[in-house]
Design a protein around this motif. Structure first.
Motif, PDB file in Angstrom:
ATOM      1  N   HIS A   1       0.834  -1.203   0.000  1.00  0.00           N
ATOM      2  CA  HIS A   1       0.000   0.000   0.000  1.00  0.00           C
ATOM      3  C   HIS A   1       0.872   1.259   0.000  1.00  0.00           C
ATOM      4  N   LEU A   2       1.912   1.259   0.796  1.00  0.00           N
ATOM      5  CA  LEU A   2       2.829   2.402   0.825  1.00  0.00           C
ATOM      6  C   LEU A   2       3.463   2.634  -0.540  1.00  0.00           C
ATOM      7  N   GLN A   3       3.910   1.561  -1.169  1.00  0.00           N
ATOM      8  CA  GLN A   3       4.565   1.669  -2.467  1.00  0.00           C
ATOM      9  C   GLN A   3       3.616   2.263  -3.500  1.00  0.00           C
TER      10      GLN A   3
ATOM     11  N   ALA B   1       1.825   7.134  -6.605  1.00  0.00           N
ATOM     12  CA  ALA B   1       0.745   7.946  -7.169  1.00  0.00           C
ATOM     13  C   ALA B   1       0.839   9.400  -6.717  1.00  0.00           C
ATOM     14  N   ARG B   2       1.297   9.633  -5.494  1.00  0.00           N
ATOM     15  CA  ARG B   2       1.342  10.979  -4.906  1.00  0.00           C
ATOM     16  C   ARG B   2       2.615  11.740  -5.281  1.00  0.00           C
ATOM     17  N   ALA B   3       3.681  11.018  -5.584  1.00  0.00           N
ATOM     18  CA  ALA B   3       4.989  11.636  -5.773  1.00  0.00           C
ATOM     19  C   ALA B   3       4.949  12.747  -6.812  1.00  0.00           C
ATOM     20  N   ALA B   4       5.670  13.834  -6.522  1.00  0.00           N
ATOM     21  CA  ALA B   4       5.773  14.956  -7.439  1.00  0.00           C
ATOM     22  C   ALA B   4       7.126  15.622  -7.246  1.00  0.00           C
TER      23      ALA B   4
ATOM     24  N   GLY C   1       9.784  18.031  -6.273  1.00  0.00           N
ATOM     25  CA  GLY C   1       9.939  19.143  -5.355  1.00  0.00           C
ATOM     26  C   GLY C   1       8.866  19.306  -4.304  1.00  0.00           C
ATOM     27  N   SER C   2       7.853  18.434  -4.272  1.00  0.00           N
ATOM     28  CA  SER C   2       6.760  18.579  -3.305  1.00  0.00           C
ATOM     29  C   SER C   2       7.110  17.862  -2.001  1.00  0.00           C
ATOM     30  N   PRO C   3       7.024  18.555  -0.869  1.00  0.00           N
ATOM     31  CA  PRO C   3       7.360  17.921   0.413  1.00  0.00           C
ATOM     32  C   PRO C   3       6.354  16.847   0.788  1.00  0.00           C
ATOM     33  N   ILE C   4       6.797  15.904   1.593  1.00  0.00           N
ATOM     34  CA  ILE C   4       5.946  14.833   2.095  1.00  0.00           C
ATOM     35  C   ILE C   4       5.897  14.940   3.620  1.00  0.00           C
ATOM     36  N   ALA C   5       4.706  14.990   4.182  1.00  0.00           N
ATOM     37  CA  ALA C   5       4.555  15.097   5.628  1.00  0.00           C
ATOM     38  C   ALA C   5       4.425  13.709   6.254  1.00  0.00           C
ATOM     39  N   ARG C   6       5.032  13.541   7.438  1.00  0.00           N
ATOM     40  CA  ARG C   6       4.920  12.262   8.150  1.00  0.00           C
ATOM     41  C   ARG C   6       3.457  11.949   8.476  1.00  0.00           C
ATOM     42  N   SER C   7       2.655  12.986   8.736  1.00  0.00           N
ATOM     43  CA  SER C   7       1.240  12.755   9.044  1.00  0.00           C
ATOM     44  C   SER C   7       0.523  12.090   7.875  1.00  0.00           C
ATOM     45  N   TRP C   8       0.946  12.410   6.638  1.00  0.00           N
ATOM     46  CA  TRP C   8       0.327  11.762   5.478  1.00  0.00           C
ATOM     47  C   TRP C   8       0.717  10.289   5.429  1.00  0.00           C
ATOM     48  N   ILE C   9       1.971   9.983   5.745  1.00  0.00           N
ATOM     49  CA  ILE C   9       2.404   8.584   5.775  1.00  0.00           C
ATOM     50  C   ILE C   9       1.626   7.817   6.841  1.00  0.00           C
ATOM     51  N   THR C  10       1.348   8.489   7.962  1.00  0.00           N
ATOM     52  CA  THR C  10       0.572   7.837   9.024  1.00  0.00           C
ATOM     53  C   THR C  10      -0.816   7.457   8.528  1.00  0.00           C
ATOM     54  N   THR C  11      -1.438   8.327   7.750  1.00  0.00           N
ATOM     55  CA  THR C  11      -2.766   7.992   7.208  1.00  0.00           C
ATOM     56  C   THR C  11      -2.688   6.783   6.286  1.00  0.00           C
ATOM     57  N   LEU C  12      -1.596   6.649   5.546  1.00  0.00           N
ATOM     58  CA  LEU C  12      -1.440   5.488   4.662  1.00  0.00           C
ATOM     59  C   LEU C  12      -1.295   4.199   5.461  1.00  0.00           C
ATOM     60  N   LEU C  13      -0.688   4.297   6.645  1.00  0.00           N
ATOM     61  CA  LEU C  13      -0.483   3.105   7.472  1.00  0.00           C
ATOM     62  C   LEU C  13      -1.752   2.672   8.196  1.00  0.00           C
ATOM     63  N   HIS C  14      -2.759   3.532   8.258  1.00  0.00           N
ATOM     64  CA  HIS C  14      -3.989   3.184   8.970  1.00  0.00           C
ATOM     65  C   HIS C  14      -5.001   2.538   8.024  1.00  0.00           C
ATOM     66  N   ILE C  15      -4.656   1.391   7.481  1.00  0.00           N
ATOM     67  CA  ILE C  15      -5.613   0.620   6.695  1.00  0.00           C
ATOM     68  C   ILE C  15      -6.398  -0.277   7.644  1.00  0.00           C
TER      69      ILE C  15
END
Length: 277
Positions: free
Chosen positions: A212-214, A219-222, A224-238
């Motif tokens: 799921h992370l991969q 899909a989200r990668a862009a 120069g766009s920063p990635i927040a740890r809080s967004w990764i946390t939402t991905l881990l909450h399946i």
């Protein structure tokens, strides 16, 4: 770039409701023929079935009108409809190009109409040079110089040379402007997390999380766009995940800052089963 998800619903698209159409049809009939009220009160009456059939056909017609309206809206057009919109601005679909990439190029084309030498003009030229270019960003590196960064699907195909040639054509480069091309570099994101499971969690939960992370990061990668740890946390909450805890502040950090020539990729991932919570 603007997408359908970021725009308000277009007024030309009508919400469809079969029951509302049927009720309107019944009211219209009763306005001309009030004696039919008792007959229409019977669900099984031939007149009721006739109105239901008429209302369903009316629903299909309105749906077709909605589809025709969407076909003329850049955010919604697909397939051949999108090809015709692009043709209005002198663009054609490249071999193997999907709708979203063509839509992006068309938006850049429209923005670039302001004049040659705009950021959008250089980015459009780079994307049009090869479908191996996933994304491109242009910036003024110094007065009289433009640097274009390419994010390539396959860096080994020699695409950079194709883009350099396209950008240095007389029709693409302004006189007196030097154009250079660089290749974006991956920025790995390391993740180390303790995962608490719910009682009904799948036995393959950790493997599912890895996949799921991969998928979601790709899909989200862009650029120069920063990635927040809080967004990764939402991905881990399946489904099946009760809680997530990071034992350190570096994997991942609160915010992963990327340079203009960097894009995020999944680095080292350690998902540790912390038991049932």
């Amino acid at each position: 770039m603007t997408t359908a998800a970021t725009l308000p619903p277009p007024s030309v698209i009508e919400p469809l409701d079969f029951e509302r159409i049927l009720a309107t049809s019944k009211a219209h009939l009763l306005g001309h023929y009030p004696e039919a009220a008792d007959t229409l009160a019977l669900e099984s009456s031939p007149l009721t079935k006739l109105l239901q059939t008429f209302s369903y056909r009316e629903l299909l017609y309105r749906a077709r009108v909605n589809d025709a309206a969407r076909a003329h809206l850049l955010a919604f057009a697909t397939g051949g409809d999108l090809d015709h919109l692009a043709a209005m601005f002198g663009l054609t679909r490249m071999a193997g190009e999907d709708d979203e990439r063509l839509r992006l190029r068309l938006q850049l084309r429209i923005a670039a109409l302001a004049g040659q030498g705009t950021r959008e003009h250089y980015e459009l030229t780079a994307l049009t040079a090869s479908t191996n270019v996933r994304a491109a960003t242009a910036r003024q590196s110094r007065p009289g110089a433009v640097h274009v960064v390419l994010w390539l699907h396959n860096p080994s195909l020699g695409t950079s040379a194709q883009v350099v040639q396209a950008l240095n054509q007389d029709s693409a480069r302004m006189l007196g402007v030097t154009v250079t091309v660089g290749t974006a570099q991956p920025q790995p994101i390391d993740i180390r997390a303790h995962i608490w499971r719910s009682a009904n969690a799948s036995p393959t939960l950790l493997a599912d999380l890895q996949a799921h992370l991969q998928t979601q990061l790709a899909a989200r990668a862009a650029l120069g766009s920063p990635i927040a740890r809080s967004w990764i946390t939402t991905l881990l909450h399946i489904d099946g995940v009760a809680a997530v805890h990071y034992p350190s502040d570096t994997a991942p950090p609160p915010t992963i800052v990327l340079g203009a020539d960097e894009y995020p990729t999944l680095g080292s991932v350690q998902l540790i089963d912390a038991g049932v919570l």
